[in-house]
Design an enzyme around this catalytic site. Structure first.
Site, PDB file in Angstrom:
ATOM      1  N   CYS A 182       0.845  -1.187   0.000  1.00  0.00           N
ATOM      2  CA  CYS A 182       0.000   0.000   0.000  1.00  0.00           C
ATOM      3  C   CYS A 182       0.891   1.251   0.000  1.00  0.00           C
ATOM      4  O   CYS A 182       1.663   1.452  -0.925  1.00  0.00           O
ATOM      5  CB  CYS A 182      -0.963  -0.031   1.186  1.00  0.00           C
ATOM      6  SG  CYS A 182      -2.204   1.276   1.186  1.00  0.00           S
ATOM      7  N   ASP A 239      -9.061  -2.788  -7.665  1.00  0.00           N
ATOM      8  CA  ASP A 239      -8.611  -1.781  -6.696  1.00  0.00           C
ATOM      9  C   ASP A 239      -9.303  -0.463  -7.031  1.00  0.00           C
ATOM     10  O   ASP A 239      -9.039   0.138  -8.072  1.00  0.00           O
ATOM     11  CB  ASP A 239      -7.091  -1.635  -6.785  1.00  0.00           C
ATOM     12  CG  ASP A 239      -6.500  -0.797  -5.651  1.00  0.00           C
ATOM     13  OD1 ASP A 239      -7.194   0.136  -5.184  1.00  0.00           O
ATOM     14  OD2 ASP A 239      -5.359  -1.069  -5.251  1.00  0.00           O
ATOM     15  N   HIS A 271      -7.709  -3.944  -3.594  1.00  0.00           N
ATOM     16  CA  HIS A 271      -6.551  -3.403  -2.887  1.00  0.00           C
ATOM     17  C   HIS A 271      -6.329  -4.216  -1.604  1.00  0.00           C
ATOM     18  O   HIS A 271      -7.255  -4.736  -1.012  1.00  0.00           O
ATOM     19  CB  HIS A 271      -6.817  -1.937  -2.521  1.00  0.00           C
ATOM     20  CG  HIS A 271      -5.637  -1.215  -1.969  1.00  0.00           C
ATOM     21  ND1 HIS A 271      -4.643  -0.688  -2.763  1.00  0.00           N
ATOM     22  CD2 HIS A 271      -5.291  -0.925  -0.687  1.00  0.00           C
ATOM     23  CE1 HIS A 271      -3.738  -0.111  -2.003  1.00  0.00           C
ATOM     24  NE2 HIS A 271      -4.102  -0.235  -0.740  1.00  0.00           N
TER      25      HIS A 271
END
Length: 303
Positions: A182, A239, A271
């Protein structure tokens, strides 16, 4: 030599032969606030939903694993280090955290890598900006911690971690890699554009765009032409925060710049698909990505 007795001067002396020629290292002074966090998050983060039944737990048998203190120019930064027991030296992999701190998921990731023969180190890069052990609101973390971390300071902290690993952790930084998740995936792109000693990087769903500011002046897309190491990017087609078009644009820009970049986009995958403690976890994509990461490191000399 234990981590508690390693000083900045000790690191500078011990790591100098290994760090010579790294003109990408950041050494300029910063306006410091001091360290708010002096230790790491215990257990899992309180800032997101945790699905306990699916979390991976890696034991420390055969490892030296635990919390460490990493000297920086303005004090001791907490971090987590896991490596095999034994003489070493071991290839070094920097593990860059998500926005939630170096909690159990990041620690376990370090242990998984250590089981494979690596010295894996995860510095708590946000230790100056706020106490992540007490934060439960994601927007507060983004607003008060993430947005206030200068990129130059992040790069300097990673450089300090590399030097510490060489001096005190039986780390072989001639075989240096970086991976991150991330926000940490963004850090991978930036660090691969910064440190010429890196052999390879693997970015898990790292944001490519986003807002620029005085302290965060470039996005991951902005630095693609400056990459100094091969990068593997692992992304999910579902995502909602990172459009597939942006990922493909990153791939094409790297190719146009003559950089070694491989992008993998997993279909129907959200994600955070590697984060086994969260509802976003997708085992098949996580396992495939992990295998690709290890192969990438092996191909480019982080082994």
């Amino acid at each position: 030599m234990t981590s508690s007795t390693v000083t900045s001067s000790t690191i500078a002396k011990a790591a100098k032969p290994l760090l010579e020629g790294l003109d990408g290292l950041v050494r300029e002074p910063f306006s410091r606030r001091g360290f708010v966090m002096t230790g790491l998050v215990t257990g899992f983060t309180a800032a997101t939903t945790v699905v306990q039944g699916q979390t991976i737990s890696t034991d420390a048998t055969g490892l030296e694993a635990g919390e460490v203190k990493i000297p920086t120019s303005d004090g001791m930064m907490p971090g987590y280090r896991a490596m095999p027991s034994g003489a070493g030296p071991f290839p070094v992999i920097l593990v860059i955290e998500e926005i939630f701190g170096v909690h159990e998921y990041i620690k376990d990731t370090c242990r998984r890598l250590a089981k494979l023969g690596y010295c894996a180190v995860a510095p708590e890069l946000f230790a100056r900006q706020g106490d992540l052990t007490k934060m439960t609101d994601v927007q507060q973390i983004v607003r008060e911690v993430i947005a206030k971390k200068p990129d130059a300071e992040m790069l300097s902290d990673l450089d300090a971690t590399v030097a510490w690993a060489a001096a005190s952790s039986k780390g072989n930084i001639q075989k240096l890699g970086v991976t991150g998740f991330c926000r940490g995936g963004r850090g991978v792109w930036l660090y691969c554009a910064h440190n010429p000693a890196l052999k390879a990087g693997v970015a898990w769903y790292g944001p490519l765009g986003g807002n620029r500011s005085d302290i965060q002046p470039k996005t991951a897309a902005d630095v693609v032409g400056e990459l100094k190491a091969p990068v593997l990017g692992l992304y999910g087609a579902a995502d909602t925060g990172i459009p597939v078009a942006d990922v493909e644009k990153q791939r094409d820009a790297a190719k146009a710049a003559g950089k070694t970049v491989e992008i993998v986009i997993f279909p129907d995958t959200p994600h955070g698909f590697h984060a086994d403690y969260r509802p976003s976890y997708r085992k098949a994509a996580a396992d495939d990505g992990w295998a690709r990461m290890l192969a990438w490191f092996k191909t480019y000399g982080v082994v």
